[in-house]
Design an enzyme around this catalytic site. Structure first.
Site, PDB file in Angstrom:
ATOM      1  N   GLU A  28       0.815  -1.259  -0.027  1.00  0.00           N
ATOM      2  CA  GLU A  28       0.056  -0.014   0.053  1.00  0.00           C
ATOM      3  C   GLU A  28       0.683   1.396   0.157  1.00  0.00           C
ATOM      4  OE1 GLU A  28      -4.084  -1.354   2.127  1.00  0.00           O
ATOM      5  OE2 GLU A  28      -2.391  -1.087   3.504  1.00  0.00           O
ATOM      6  N   CYS A  47       3.602   8.697   0.975  1.00  0.00           N
ATOM      7  CA  CYS A  47       4.115   7.667   1.957  1.00  0.00           C
ATOM      8  C   CYS A  47       4.565   6.312   1.493  1.00  0.00           C
ATOM      9  CB  CYS A  47       3.208   7.653   3.250  1.00  0.00           C
ATOM     10  SG  CYS A  47       3.767   6.380   4.478  1.00  0.00           S
ATOM     11  N   CYS A  70       7.160  -6.914   7.652  1.00  0.00           N
ATOM     12  CA  CYS A  70       8.364  -6.334   8.338  1.00  0.00           C
ATOM     13  C   CYS A  70       8.828  -7.118   9.219  1.00  0.00           C
ATOM     14  CB  CYS A  70       7.993  -5.034   8.982  1.00  0.00           C
ATOM     15  SG  CYS A  70       9.301  -4.042   9.956  1.00  0.00           S
ATOM     16  N   CYS A  89       7.414  -4.914  15.819  1.00  0.00           N
ATOM     17  CA  CYS A  89       6.719  -3.923  16.897  1.00  0.00           C
ATOM     18  C   CYS A  89       5.498  -4.183  17.494  1.00  0.00           C
ATOM     19  CB  CYS A  89       6.651  -2.549  16.464  1.00  0.00           C
ATOM     20  SG  CYS A  89       8.512  -2.038  15.873  1.00  0.00           S
ATOM     21  N   CYS A 138       2.073  -2.409  15.933  1.00  0.00           N
ATOM     22  CA  CYS A 138       1.853  -2.190  14.480  1.00  0.00           C
ATOM     23  C   CYS A 138       1.464  -3.415  13.758  1.00  0.00           C
ATOM     24  CB  CYS A 138       3.614  -2.004  14.181  1.00  0.00           C
ATOM     25  SG  CYS A 138       3.436  -1.435  12.180  1.00  0.00           S
ATOM     26  N   GLY A 153       7.148  -1.481   6.548  1.00  0.00           N
ATOM     27  CA  GLY A 153       8.732  -2.228   6.084  1.00  0.00           C
ATOM     28  C   GLY A 153       9.586  -1.223   7.157  1.00  0.00           C
ATOM     29  N   LEU A 173      10.541   6.224  18.459  1.00  0.00           N
ATOM     30  CA  LEU A 173      10.976   6.182  19.894  1.00  0.00           C
ATOM     31  C   LEU A 173      10.160   5.415  20.834  1.00  0.00           C
ATOM     32  CD1 LEU A 173      13.642   7.118  21.383  1.00  0.00           C
ATOM     33  CD2 LEU A 173      12.351   8.877  22.087  1.00  0.00           C
ATOM     34  N   ASN A 178      -3.456   4.236  16.355  1.00  0.00           N
ATOM     35  CA  ASN A 178      -4.463   3.735  15.337  1.00  0.00           C
ATOM     36  C   ASN A 178      -4.743   2.161  15.783  1.00  0.00           C
ATOM     37  OD1 ASN A 178      -4.710   6.057  13.893  1.00  0.00           O
ATOM     38  ND2 ASN A 178      -3.109   5.693  12.862  1.00  0.00           N
ATOM     39  N   CYS A 218      -1.054   5.655   9.968  1.00  0.00           N
ATOM     40  CA  CYS A 218       0.257   4.904  10.438  1.00  0.00           C
ATOM     41  C   CYS A 218      -0.177   3.680  10.966  1.00  0.00           C
ATOM     42  CB  CYS A 218       0.982   5.898  11.326  1.00  0.00           C
ATOM     43  SG  CYS A 218       1.423   7.474  10.807  1.00  0.00           S
TER      44      CYS A 218
HETATM   45  N1  SAH Z   1       9.585   0.885  10.156  1.00  0.00           N
HETATM   46  C1  SAH Z   1       9.862   2.443  10.147  1.00  0.00           C
HETATM   47  C2  SAH Z   1       8.936   3.022   9.305  1.00  0.00           C
HETATM   48  C3  SAH Z   1       7.288   2.391   9.005  1.00  0.00           C
HETATM   49  S1  SAH Z   1       6.413   2.784  10.473  1.00  0.00           S
HETATM   50  C4  SAH Z   1       9.722   2.790  11.569  1.00  0.00           C
HETATM   51  O1  SAH Z   1       8.921   2.080  12.450  1.00  0.00           O
HETATM   52  O2  SAH Z   1       9.942   3.981  11.809  1.00  0.00           O
HETATM   53  C5  SAH Z   1       5.932   4.286  10.332  1.00  0.00           C
HETATM   54  C6  SAH Z   1       5.669   4.985  11.937  1.00  0.00           C
HETATM   55  O3  SAH Z   1       4.210   4.715  12.238  1.00  0.00           O
HETATM   56  C7  SAH Z   1       6.510   4.725  12.864  1.00  0.00           C
HETATM   57  O4  SAH Z   1       6.775   5.825  13.520  1.00  0.00           O
HETATM   58  C8  SAH Z   1       5.652   3.660  13.512  1.00  0.00           C
HETATM   59  O5  SAH Z   1       6.172   3.497  14.949  1.00  0.00           O
HETATM   60  C9  SAH Z   1       4.147   4.355  13.471  1.00  0.00           C
HETATM   61  N2  SAH Z   1       2.923   3.267  13.744  1.00  0.00           N
HETATM   62  C10 SAH Z   1       3.149   2.087  13.746  1.00  0.00           C
HETATM   63  N3  SAH Z   1       1.939   1.498  14.094  1.00  0.00           N
HETATM   64  C11 SAH Z   1       1.249   2.432  14.419  1.00  0.00           C
HETATM   65  C12 SAH Z   1      -0.162   2.575  14.705  1.00  0.00           C
HETATM   66  N4  SAH Z   1      -0.752   1.512  15.120  1.00  0.00           N
HETATM   67  N5  SAH Z   1      -0.572   3.717  15.098  1.00  0.00           N
HETATM   68  C13 SAH Z   1      -0.215   4.632  14.738  1.00  0.00           C
HETATM   69  N6  SAH Z   1       1.266   4.783  14.432  1.00  0.00           N
HETATM   70  C14 SAH Z   1       1.921   3.684  14.267  1.00  0.00           C
HETATM   71 FE1  SF4 Z   2       8.142  -2.424  11.276  1.00  0.00          FE
HETATM   72 FE2  SF4 Z   2       8.043   0.243  11.700  1.00  0.00          FE
HETATM   73 FE3  SF4 Z   2       5.955  -1.453  12.027  1.00  0.00          FE
HETATM   74 FE4  SF4 Z   2       8.035  -1.600  13.804  1.00  0.00          FE
HETATM   75  S1  SF4 Z   2       6.741   0.298  13.171  1.00  0.00           S
HETATM   76  S2  SF4 Z   2       7.031  -3.458  12.700  1.00  0.00           S
HETATM   77  S3  SF4 Z   2       9.850  -1.296  12.336  1.00  0.00           S
HETATM   78  S4  SF4 Z   2       6.945  -0.999  10.154  1.00  0.00           S
END
Ligand code: SAH
Ligand code: SF4
Length: 353
Positions: free
Chosen positions: A93, A106, A113, A117, A120, A168, A223, A300, A343
């Site tokens: 996407e 974006c 990935c 995390c 995510c 990713g 962070l 989210n 995000c």
């Molecule tokens: N992998 C990289 C870039 C993609 S994630 C990273 O982690 O930085 C892009 C952003 O979306 C990151 O800051 C991630 O922490 C945030 N993100 C992930 N899951 C989310 C969620 N459920 N709600 C809001 N932001 C989220």
């Molecule tokens: Fe991967 Fe970024 Fe999602 Fe963490 S927040 S699982 S590094 S896409």
């Protein structure tokens, strides 16, 4: 050359050497480059300053295609999301987030990935594969096709910025990301400046040093916690690259670049959203002498996730506390939530719960 090569994703010097193999002089590189990356052509026969013979040769030797658009959705807030399919059937996407007179595309860098995390949606699926440089760039090219933004000047573009924040971890696909950024920033082609590209990472320390040397794009660090133990609870990568080392590298990056480092901080209810966490964050930044800006991101939720979003009151109080310590801490509300484009909500179609 035996089998057809993907043209999109080749560096200029690579294209040049393939053309040499075909017996073409080096000035052809620039001509073809401009047709592909400045005018956005997808058909060699429209490249009118090349001879018919050369156009035919190109067609026989190169593929110049876009990923297939499977669906295209627009949110009530005008955020746009495309589900794209690559040649091998894999899907990702790409999202466009408009602001008043500009906006960011974006882009995803991997299918799935491996970082896992906990908050995510992308991270809840395994890594299927890296995207090639061509696949990374072509997401932006699809957006330019859709918004008809080929061959127009920088200041008039709606698609003005690129954020590597889709699916990713960009620094886990380092070589392809570097190649893609070099092509995206080339002034004879797509021409997006480095200052308008932000790379977001969960903190792969060795590559942060490399990115500093190789690209110098804007850096955003995910962070999400104010101390080492808490960060390890939600981001497994923190066990390999712990918070103190990460902050030390951020300090060094900043020494080389000036400006500030952006930290993304996801507001998770009763986990990391108390005033004491904001104070702890401020102390950390003082300790490592980092000129920080915090983007406070509303979480989210997605089906099956353990975490809940913080209340608006909590988020505002948290932001205020950071500002009291002298740090910018804007609150990022989710865009495109109705079409699951926000995000952390991106996921391959077939993996959706
Ligand atoms: N992998 C990289 C870039 C993609 S994630 C990273 O982690 O930085 C892009 C952003 O979306 C990151 O800051 C991630 O922490 C945030 N993100 C992930 N899951 C989310 C969620 N459920 N709600 C809001 N932001 C989220
Ligand atoms: Fe991967 Fe970024 Fe999602 Fe963490 S927040 S699982 S590094 S896409």
């Amino acid at each position: 050359m035996n089998e057809k090569k993907e043209l999109i994703g080749l560096l200029k010097e690579e294209l040049s050497s393939y053309l040499k193999e075909l017996g073409e002089p080096s000035f052809r590189t620039k001509q073809i480059w401009q047709w592909v990356y400045f005018y956005g052509k997808t058909d060699f026969h429209e490249m009118t300053n090349l001879s018919k013979n050369l156009r035919l040769k190109l067609e026989q030797n190169f593929i110049l295609s876009r990923p297939k658009i499977i669906t295209s959705q627009q949110s009530v807030d005008k955020t746009k999301k495309w589900l794209l399919e690559f040649n091998d059937g894999q899907r990702i996407e790409t999202v466009y987030i408009p602001e008043t007179d500009r906006g960011a595309v974006c882009i995803s860098t991997q299918i799935g990935c491996a970082m896992g995390c906990r908050f995510c949606h992308t991270g809840s699926q395994k890594l299927t594969r890296d995207l090639t440089a061509g696949e990374i760039i072509s997401q932006f090219m699809v957006a330019r096709d859709e918004y008809k933004e080929w061959n127009i000047e920088g200041e008039k573009r709606k698609l003005s910025n690129i954020v590597l924040m889709g699916m990713g971890e960009p620094l886990q696909n380092y070589d392809n990301v570097v190649k893609a950024v070099k092509i995206l920033t080339d002034g004879e082609g797509i021409g997006i400046s480095k200052r308008r590209i932000t790379l977001s990472t969960s903190g792969i320390i060795p590559y942060i040093r490399d990115i500093d040397r190789d690209l110098g794009v804007k850096l955003a660090i995910s962070l999400h916690a104010s101390n080492n133990e808490q960060r390890s609870q939600i981001m497994p990568i923190n066990k390999k690259y712990p918070l103190p080392e990460l902050l030390q590298v951020c300090h060094e990056y900043q020494e080389n670049h000036g400006g500030y480092i952006t930290f993304e901080y996801l507001m998770l209810k009763d986990f990391n959203d108390k005033i004491s966490h904001a104070e702890e964050l401020a102390m950390l930044m003082k300790k490592y002498q980092i000129n920080a800006k915090f983007n406070l991101i509303a979480f989210n939720p997605w089906p099956g996730c353990d975490y809940k979003p913080s209340s608006n009151n909590r988020i505002h109080a948290f932001s205020q506390k950071l500002q009291d310590y002298g740090y910018a801490a804007p609150i990022r509300t989710a865009r495109g939530q109705d079409i699951l484009a926000a995000c952390g909500q991106l996921k391959s179609e077939k993996e959706k719960i």
